[in-house]
Design a protein around this motif. Sequence first.
Motif: not given
Length: 681
Positions: A133-138, A155-163, A274-283, A536-540
């Motif tokens: 199951v492909a997940k939607r990840v922000a 690369e894991e096949g998930h649907e990604v939206v980058v803000f 989204f199914d999961a959120v990735t915060i990459c706003t940095g230091l 890998l975690i998002v993919s299970g």
Amino acid sequence: MNITAFLGYPDGFLSVVAAAVVVFTSGAVIGNAVRSKYRRIYGLRSPARSVRHALVSTLWINVYLGLAFVAMTTPLWWLGRLIDGLVGVSPTVVFVGGLVLLYGAVLVRGFGGGLVNRRFADAGERDEQLPGVAKRVAVIGAGMSGMVAAKELREEGHEVVVFERTDGPGGVWAASKERGGKAWASTLTSSGALNSTFSDDPYPVYHEENGVTPRHFTRQQFHDMITSYDSRHSVFADTLRVCSDIEGIDRRQDGCWVLSVLDTVRGERYQEAFDAVTICTGLNQNAHIPDIEGQDDFGGHRLHAEDYRPDEAHEFQGKRVLVVGIGETSSDVVRDLVANHAAQIYVAQRGATWVAPRNVVSLPPDHLESRFIHAGAMFHRWVYLVCAVLIPVLFPAIRSRRRPPRFGVIFEILVLRHPRKWTIWKLGTLNFTKSDDVAYALEAPNVTLVGEPVAMDETGFTTTDGDRHEADVVVYCSGYRPDRSLVPGSTAQAARDLYKLTIVPDQPEVAVIGMARGQIGSLVMSSEMQARWWALIVSGKRTLPSVEEMQADVSRMGHQTRRLYQPSRTAMVFANSLARHQIGCEPDMFRLFRTDRALWFAVLMGPVSGAQYRLHGQGAKPELAREQLMMPEATQNRDYVDSIDLLAYGIPGAFLVLPLYWVWSRILPGFNAQLAHSSYA
């Protein structure tokens, strides 16, 4: 007293160990003397130089290894004496038999492929398949960390939206401030280039045009590398939404995460789930200005380094400038001010900081953090660093691309003006500035190192030691603070509050990538390893422990790192910890030794870099990894003797000692007995 008899050794044992030290050191002398590299550099002086290098560094490495071997085998002799008293078996038989069994087991398991990535052996076939199951990840943020996160998730096949809240990708390395860029054209990476490359996009790491720092990236070179990575992997194709400011994150009852987004161009607001959120706003989100009494009354010009522009440095000609801070940015600013003839420059050392040169014994400091150095316990790493760095620096034994600053300048920074001068021996607890520009600048007559400013008035400032100085301009090089408001409803407020510096413990569908900074090493490698694990975690394909277990781990690691300036000791240790315990992509050194001896040496003695984690195991891309690691001038200098030359002849002794370290690390409690590559503390 006969020390041999007192310790229970048979006659001649210590003599054999001493002879081994002499043999290994003599091998270094002879080996270097006949090497084509030494003969090309030193000519007829190569034998004399070889002896000098051995006496300065290699001898002490082998002496240490000999003493370590004696200390760690002592209990085995005592066990032999006990068995001899019980059943009459010779202690020598027990000792030799025990070592044969130990080394035999290591060799059999090593060459049989059983020492690395074995816990993930059953996951190999599953790892190669896309999740059911492909997940939607922000992904929030399109800087370096957001780029690697988006790429791994795609690369894991998930649907990604980058803000991205600015008008394009690149983060702090973008070409303009309007694009979120904070690096100037003259900025150099504080970490070495090989340590700062992406693992599966080979890129040149030696740039002769950079003068005395050929193994560092300039801003443009680093930005070009990011662009190359995006082009190779099509990271932002159909995924990037620019000028999109995230105003809030909320979790619905069904488990989805809803982002509230402001389109700053159209002025429209909308929400998206989204199914999961990735915060990459940095230091480097919010400029930090320290609270100094009376600074608002200062009548001169005040600015943060974020607003400083090198092409405007000529405006400071003839002025008295206070530079608050002694980090990398401060070094760059002070260099510009000296070049543009400021009348007087005061450099205020606020924190407990060691100033490390960009090149130590001809290589960037993080190039010394090799797999060879990290193979043993933590104190093992420190001994090697002293033998390979400190002694050669104090007693110059090798050529360098740049003369070291005067000892008096370094002493003033580290001791005379140091705010914690009585605790500077705690090396790992202090911040490191990987730039020697400030040290060279302090040799100029118009640059003065002062204590921390505690008060300001209309015309000047007063320091902790009571001295008052006049100033016309204040430049705050006091760094940035990350934006923690995006961690929704969690108690996590810093990297140390995250499980493995990545996962929000009470909200495991949220990951924070790009805050796992080490005392030394590149954030590129840390962020990429975090992104690989998170995908890998998002993919299970990898599972997380319970919330309680994650919180307990956070508490334990927070205690171990409580005295560190950064949340991990080195980026290399943190990356290897994820590779070993979470992902399963640690390089197999026995396999490399058997199949590719040149690559084995580069991986063993070169810096621990991201490409090493593409050689074997999950996500392996060995051809790309080899291309990066074996690139000309990537690991060693052709025309300069460096720390690798000083360390390499410790390999035979290390092979005898390291298996003993591996045994004792399982027996002795405490942080310093742990293997350096097993724990990110």
